[in-house]
Design a protein around this motif. Structure first.
Motif, PDB file in Angstrom:
ATOM      1  N   GLN A 220       1.135  -0.859   0.026  1.00 30.84           N
ATOM      2  CA  GLN A 220      -0.132   0.323  -0.023  1.00 30.84           C
ATOM      3  C   GLN A 220       1.046   1.517  -0.362  1.00 30.84           C
ATOM      4  O   GLN A 220       2.288   1.067   0.213  1.00 30.84           O
ATOM      5  N   ARG A 221       0.360   2.944   0.132  1.00 29.63           N
ATOM      6  CA  ARG A 221       0.900   3.657  -0.749  1.00 29.63           C
ATOM      7  C   ARG A 221       0.758   4.208   0.815  1.00 29.63           C
ATOM      8  O   ARG A 221      -0.489   4.302   0.619  1.00 29.63           O
ATOM      9  N   LEU A 222       1.329   5.172   1.841  1.00 26.89           N
ATOM     10  CA  LEU A 222       1.209   6.129   2.891  1.00 26.89           C
ATOM     11  C   LEU A 222       1.844   7.123   3.031  1.00 26.89           C
ATOM     12  O   LEU A 222       2.714   7.450   2.522  1.00 26.89           O
ATOM     13  N   LEU A 223       1.135   8.407   2.626  1.00 26.62           N
ATOM     14  CA  LEU A 223       1.541   9.998   2.747  1.00 26.62           C
ATOM     15  C   LEU A 223       1.688  10.255   4.220  1.00 26.62           C
ATOM     16  O   LEU A 223       0.441   9.867   5.140  1.00 26.62           O
ATOM     17  N   ASP A 224       3.046  10.877   4.539  1.00 25.62           N
ATOM     18  CA  ASP A 224       2.419  11.019   6.030  1.00 25.62           C
ATOM     19  C   ASP A 224       2.721  12.471   6.064  1.00 25.62           C
ATOM     20  O   ASP A 224       4.232  12.651   6.021  1.00 25.62           O
ATOM     21  N   VAL A 225       2.020  13.860   6.325  1.00 23.86           N
ATOM     22  CA  VAL A 225       2.229  14.815   6.657  1.00 23.86           C
ATOM     23  C   VAL A 225       2.065  15.505   7.958  1.00 23.86           C
ATOM     24  O   VAL A 225       2.223  14.861   8.610  1.00 23.86           O
ATOM     25  N   GLY A 226       3.588  16.570   7.990  1.00 16.62           N
ATOM     26  CA  GLY A 226       4.601  16.869   9.307  1.00 16.62           C
ATOM     27  C   GLY A 226       5.086  15.701   9.621  1.00 16.62           C
ATOM     28  O   GLY A 226       4.870  15.424  10.705  1.00 16.62           O
ATOM     29  N   CYS A 227       5.326  14.715   9.144  1.00 15.91           N
ATOM     30  CA  CYS A 227       6.465  13.268   9.659  1.00 15.91           C
ATOM     31  C   CYS A 227       7.775  13.755  10.357  1.00 15.91           C
ATOM     32  O   CYS A 227       8.222  12.906  10.934  1.00 15.91           O
ATOM     33  N   GLY A 228       8.030  14.727  10.715  1.00 15.62           N
ATOM     34  CA  GLY A 228       9.034  15.354  11.708  1.00 15.62           C
ATOM     35  C   GLY A 228       9.948  14.546  11.195  1.00 15.62           C
ATOM     36  O   GLY A 228      10.682  14.460   9.942  1.00 15.62           O
ATOM     37  N   TRP A 229      10.398  13.604  11.921  1.00 16.95           N
ATOM     38  CA  TRP A 229      11.908  13.062  11.401  1.00 16.95           C
ATOM     39  C   TRP A 229      11.530  11.784  10.999  1.00 16.95           C
ATOM     40  O   TRP A 229      12.426  10.619  11.110  1.00 16.95           O
ATOM     41  N   GLY A 230      10.194  11.274  10.717  1.00 16.28           N
ATOM     42  CA  GLY A 230      10.041  10.022   9.677  1.00 16.28           C
ATOM     43  C   GLY A 230       9.940   9.262  10.461  1.00 16.28           C
ATOM     44  O   GLY A 230       9.984   7.764   9.547  1.00 16.28           O
ATOM     45  N   GLY A 231       9.888   9.034  11.731  1.00 13.35           N
ATOM     46  CA  GLY A 231       9.110   7.826  12.376  1.00 13.35           C
ATOM     47  C   GLY A 231       8.316   7.113  12.094  1.00 13.35           C
ATOM     48  O   GLY A 231       9.107   5.455  11.846  1.00 13.35           O
ATOM     49  N   MET A 232       7.024   7.597  12.252  1.00 13.41           N
ATOM     50  CA  MET A 232       6.154   6.848  10.993  1.00 13.41           C
ATOM     51  C   MET A 232       5.949   6.359   9.664  1.00 13.41           C
ATOM     52  O   MET A 232       6.295   5.145   9.016  1.00 13.41           O
ATOM     53  N   VAL A 233       7.011   7.337   9.008  1.00 13.60           N
ATOM     54  CA  VAL A 233       7.660   6.382   7.733  1.00 13.60           C
ATOM     55  C   VAL A 233       8.248   5.522   7.823  1.00 13.60           C
ATOM     56  O   VAL A 233       8.212   4.510   7.107  1.00 13.60           O
ATOM     57  N   ARG A 234       9.309   5.651   8.413  1.00 10.44           N
ATOM     58  CA  ARG A 234      10.644   3.748   9.009  1.00 10.44           C
ATOM     59  C   ARG A 234       9.643   3.054   9.240  1.00 10.44           C
ATOM     60  O   ARG A 234       9.670   2.755   8.695  1.00 10.44           O
ATOM     61  N   HIS A 235       8.487   3.407  10.326  1.00 13.24           N
ATOM     62  CA  HIS A 235       7.730   2.124  11.506  1.00 13.24           C
ATOM     63  C   HIS A 235       7.400   1.578  10.368  1.00 13.24           C
ATOM     64  O   HIS A 235       7.007   0.182  10.276  1.00 13.24           O
ATOM     65  N   ALA A 236       6.372   2.393   9.111  1.00 16.73           N
ATOM     66  CA  ALA A 236       5.698   1.419   8.329  1.00 16.73           C
ATOM     67  C   ALA A 236       5.790   0.994   7.551  1.00 16.73           C
ATOM     68  O   ALA A 236       5.542   0.236   6.904  1.00 16.73           O
ATOM     69  N   ALA A 237       7.241   1.425   7.123  1.00 20.25           N
ATOM     70  CA  ALA A 237       7.301   0.506   5.711  1.00 20.25           C
ATOM     71  C   ALA A 237       8.444  -0.430   6.260  1.00 20.25           C
ATOM     72  O   ALA A 237       8.856  -1.716   5.820  1.00 20.25           O
ATOM     73  N   ARG A 238       9.190  -0.582   7.328  1.00 26.99           N
ATOM     74  CA  ARG A 238      10.236  -1.917   8.096  1.00 26.99           C
ATOM     75  C   ARG A 238       9.161  -2.373   8.992  1.00 26.99           C
ATOM     76  O   ARG A 238       9.334  -3.748   8.328  1.00 26.99           O
ATOM     77  N   GLU A 239       8.119  -2.365   8.762  1.00 24.65           N
ATOM     78  CA  GLU A 239       7.062  -3.662   9.807  1.00 24.65           C
ATOM     79  C   GLU A 239       5.999  -3.582   9.139  1.00 24.65           C
ATOM     80  O   GLU A 239       5.303  -4.700   9.324  1.00 24.65           O
ATOM     81  N   TYR A 240       5.666  -2.752   8.376  1.00 25.23           N
ATOM     82  CA  TYR A 240       4.279  -2.826   7.538  1.00 25.23           C
ATOM     83  C   TYR A 240       4.135  -3.661   5.529  1.00 25.23           C
ATOM     84  O   TYR A 240       3.189  -3.851   5.012  1.00 25.23           O
ATOM     85  N   GLY A 241       5.921  -3.037   6.023  1.00 27.20           N
ATOM     86  CA  GLY A 241       5.582  -3.646   3.934  1.00 27.20           C
ATOM     87  C   GLY A 241       4.945  -2.258   3.347  1.00 27.20           C
ATOM     88  O   GLY A 241       4.549  -2.649   2.287  1.00 27.20           O
ATOM     89  N   VAL A 242       4.828  -1.711   4.065  1.00 22.52           N
ATOM     90  CA  VAL A 242       3.988   0.003   3.140  1.00 22.52           C
ATOM     91  C   VAL A 242       5.265   0.533   2.492  1.00 22.52           C
ATOM     92  O   VAL A 242       6.391   1.031   2.704  1.00 22.52           O
ATOM     93  N   ARG A 243       4.785   1.666   1.259  1.00 24.11           N
ATOM     94  CA  ARG A 243       5.358   2.354   0.576  1.00 24.11           C
ATOM     95  C   ARG A 243       4.976   3.506   0.978  1.00 24.11           C
ATOM     96  O   ARG A 243       3.919   3.708   1.060  1.00 24.11           O
ATOM     97  N   ALA A 244       5.849   4.354   1.895  1.00 26.22           N
ATOM     98  CA  ALA A 244       5.695   5.097   2.693  1.00 26.22           C
ATOM     99  C   ALA A 244       6.766   6.926   2.130  1.00 26.22           C
ATOM    100  O   ALA A 244       7.485   7.316   1.988  1.00 26.22           O
ATOM    101  N   LEU A 245       5.114   7.488   1.862  1.00 31.08           N
ATOM    102  CA  LEU A 245       6.292   8.998   1.057  1.00 31.08           C
ATOM    103  C   LEU A 245       5.744  10.406   3.034  1.00 31.08           C
ATOM    104  O   LEU A 245       4.660  10.165   3.308  1.00 31.08           O
ATOM    105  N   GLY A 246       7.210  10.462   2.909  1.00 30.33           N
ATOM    106  CA  GLY A 246       6.911  11.827   4.339  1.00 30.33           C
ATOM    107  C   GLY A 246       7.129  13.107   3.864  1.00 30.33           C
ATOM    108  O   GLY A 246       8.145  13.139   3.067  1.00 30.33           O
ATOM    109  N   VAL A 247       6.149  14.303   4.041  1.00 31.02           N
ATOM    110  CA  VAL A 247       7.042  15.477   3.969  1.00 31.02           C
ATOM    111  C   VAL A 247       6.516  16.060   5.280  1.00 31.02           C
ATOM    112  O   VAL A 247       5.602  16.504   6.081  1.00 31.02           O
ATOM    113  N   THR A 248       7.764  17.037   5.185  1.00 34.59           N
ATOM    114  CA  THR A 248       7.671  18.533   6.674  1.00 34.59           C
ATOM    115  C   THR A 248       8.295  18.888   5.806  1.00 34.59           C
ATOM    116  O   THR A 248       8.851  19.560   4.696  1.00 34.59           O
TER     117      THR A 248
END
Length: 448
Positions: A220-248
């Motif tokens: 799946q594709r995830l967009l994380d807005v206001g992603c900070g240092w990418g915590g959610m982006v990295r967690h989603a990719a590492r633990e759930y195999g999600v293609r994640a884009l974060g913007v800050t």
């Protein structure tokens, strides 16, 4: 009936003789004039005066005349903060990295009153009008909102002004944040299964809760807005195999996050860009997470903000909005002077009902809402502990004044969450189609 807890050092004049200037009131006299009873903390001052129990576990010391002027010329939290950040107000019995206990005792043991006009005038005459001339504020203080407008930054929440506000708070120092936030580098409310969870466990719990509410699955594709240092982006990719884009909007955050993504071998799944959320790609994401961004948006901008997130979701996609809220819907959206000048310039909070209505009016179907107020109090306590543990290195990194700002604001925020003055709400919505298809099950499909 006149209270016996008063200061009275004025003298009557004798007819035919020149009027003498009233004796200079002590700091203790001033405290007595603005409080209803003896404080439970010990207050001492540079002039040798004192008030409050001598055996109090916590004390305040007004170290200089400038400190007194700060307090007198900016009543409320701003004056006290200026004096504390500059070192002109010292707190005894607590560590400067965690003044929580002092704030708690002040909140419960210092009852303020407005002195009568005649009493106030006598105090001012005794002090001298020069004492009411505001000293220059500490360098950590941002300009007031009205001056930000005329200084060319634009109206509140204009793009350039938003970028400057984010820079003020988040671009302090990545190394400083590493020491305060811990290895997760997560600057938002954690979720505690119980109070024995470590801060790192609780932050992982939070990301798992968000991922569960969004029903994230590999590919799946995830967009994380206001992603900070990418915590959610990295967690989603590492633990759930999600293609994640974060913007800050913080350039320093984006650089740190992208480096972490590459270091962890996640570059094939995750990316963080230095980008305004309003410029995020117009793609159809399966899910959008917004964790701690809404506070910076501005209440009047909720429709445009939520509309932008809706337009980036595919039909049936889910939005998880996680943000601080006000507990009183009648209170002003705007923050107090200390938070606005030292912590989150232009930040605004709304009551949860206002936020739910905004999500609903942006054509989302609201599926779930949850209040994590006490979790944020525990999170802030953990950050204060980290600041205390790394105090000397933090001071060396950002300076004593800035370290004091963070200790004060985190401890004060912890107290506000504990006292239900502010809350933290997660709202889950779906982009339900016109014919009623939401892809949401009959019952929640995540672990509460």
């Amino acid at each position: 009936m006149t209270s016996t807890y008063r200061s009275s050092n004025t003298r009557g004049s004798v007819p035919g003789q020149p009027r003498r200037r009233p004796p200079v009131p002590s700091v203790a006299d001033i405290v007595k004039a603005v409080t209803t009873r003896e404080p439970t903390v010990r207050i001492t001052a540079y002039d040798g005066s004192a008030v409050g129990p001598e055996d109090a576990a916590v004390g305040l010391h007004v170290a200089t005349g400038r400190g007194l002027s700060y307090v007198l010329t900016a009543p409320g939290d701003l004056g006290l903060a200026r004096a504390y950040v500059s070192g002109d107000l010292e707190v005894k019995g607590v560590h400067p990295g965690d003044p929580y206990e002092a704030l708690r005792r002040l909140a419960t043991g210092l009852q303020l009153r407005v002195p009568a006009a005649g009493e106030a005038l006598r105090l001012v005459r005794g002090l001298g009008w020069e004492r009411l001339r505001p000293p220059p504020p500490p360098p950590q203080e941002a300009t007031p909102a009205w001056r930000r407008t005329i200084a060319g930054l634009g109206l509140r929440h204009a793009r350039g002004r938003d970028a400057e506000a984010i820079h003020h708070h988040y671009d302090v120092s990545n190394r400083f944040y590493e020491m305060v936030l811990g290895p997760s580098m997560t600057y938002t409310c954690a979720v505690f299964r119980d109070e024995t969870d470590t801060l790192e466990q609780a932050q992982a719990n939070k990301y798992d809760l968000v991922a569960g509410k969004l029903a994230l699955k590999p590919g799946q594709r995830l967009l994380d807005v206001g992603c900070g240092w990418g915590g959610m982006v990295r967690h989603a990719a590492r633990e759930y195999g999600v293609r994640a884009l974060g913007v800050t909007l913080s350039k320093e955050q984006a650089v740190w996050a992208q480096t972490a993504i590459e270091r962890e071998g996640l570059a094939h799944l995750a990316e963080v860009r230095y980008l305004d959320y309003r410029d995020a790609p117009l793609e159809h994401f399966d899910a959008v997470s917004s964790i701690g961004l809404t506070e910076h948006i501005g209440v009047k901008n909720y429709p445009r903000y939520l509309g932008a997130l809706r337009d980036r979701l595919k039909p049936g996609g889910r939005l998880l909005n996680h943000c601080i809220t006000r507990s009183d819907s009648r209170a002003s959206h705007k923050p107090g002077a200390f938070i606005d000048r030292y912590v989150f310039p232009d930040g605004e909070l709304a009551a949860p009902g206002r936020l739910v209505s905004a999500v609903h009016d942006a054509a989302f179907e609201v599926q779930h809402e949850e209040n994590l107020r006490l979790h944020y109090a525990l999170t802030l306590a953990g950050w204060n502990r980290n600041l205390v543990a790394n105090w000397d290195e933090c001071v060396a990194e950002v300076g004593l004044g800035t370290a004091r700002v963070w200790g004060l604001y985190m401890a004060g925020s912890r107290l506000a969450f504990e006292r239900n003055e502010i809350q933290l709400h997660q709202i889950l919505g779906t982009k339900t189609t016109k014919d009623g298809v939401s892809s949401y099950p009959l019952r929640p499909d995540w672990t509460p």
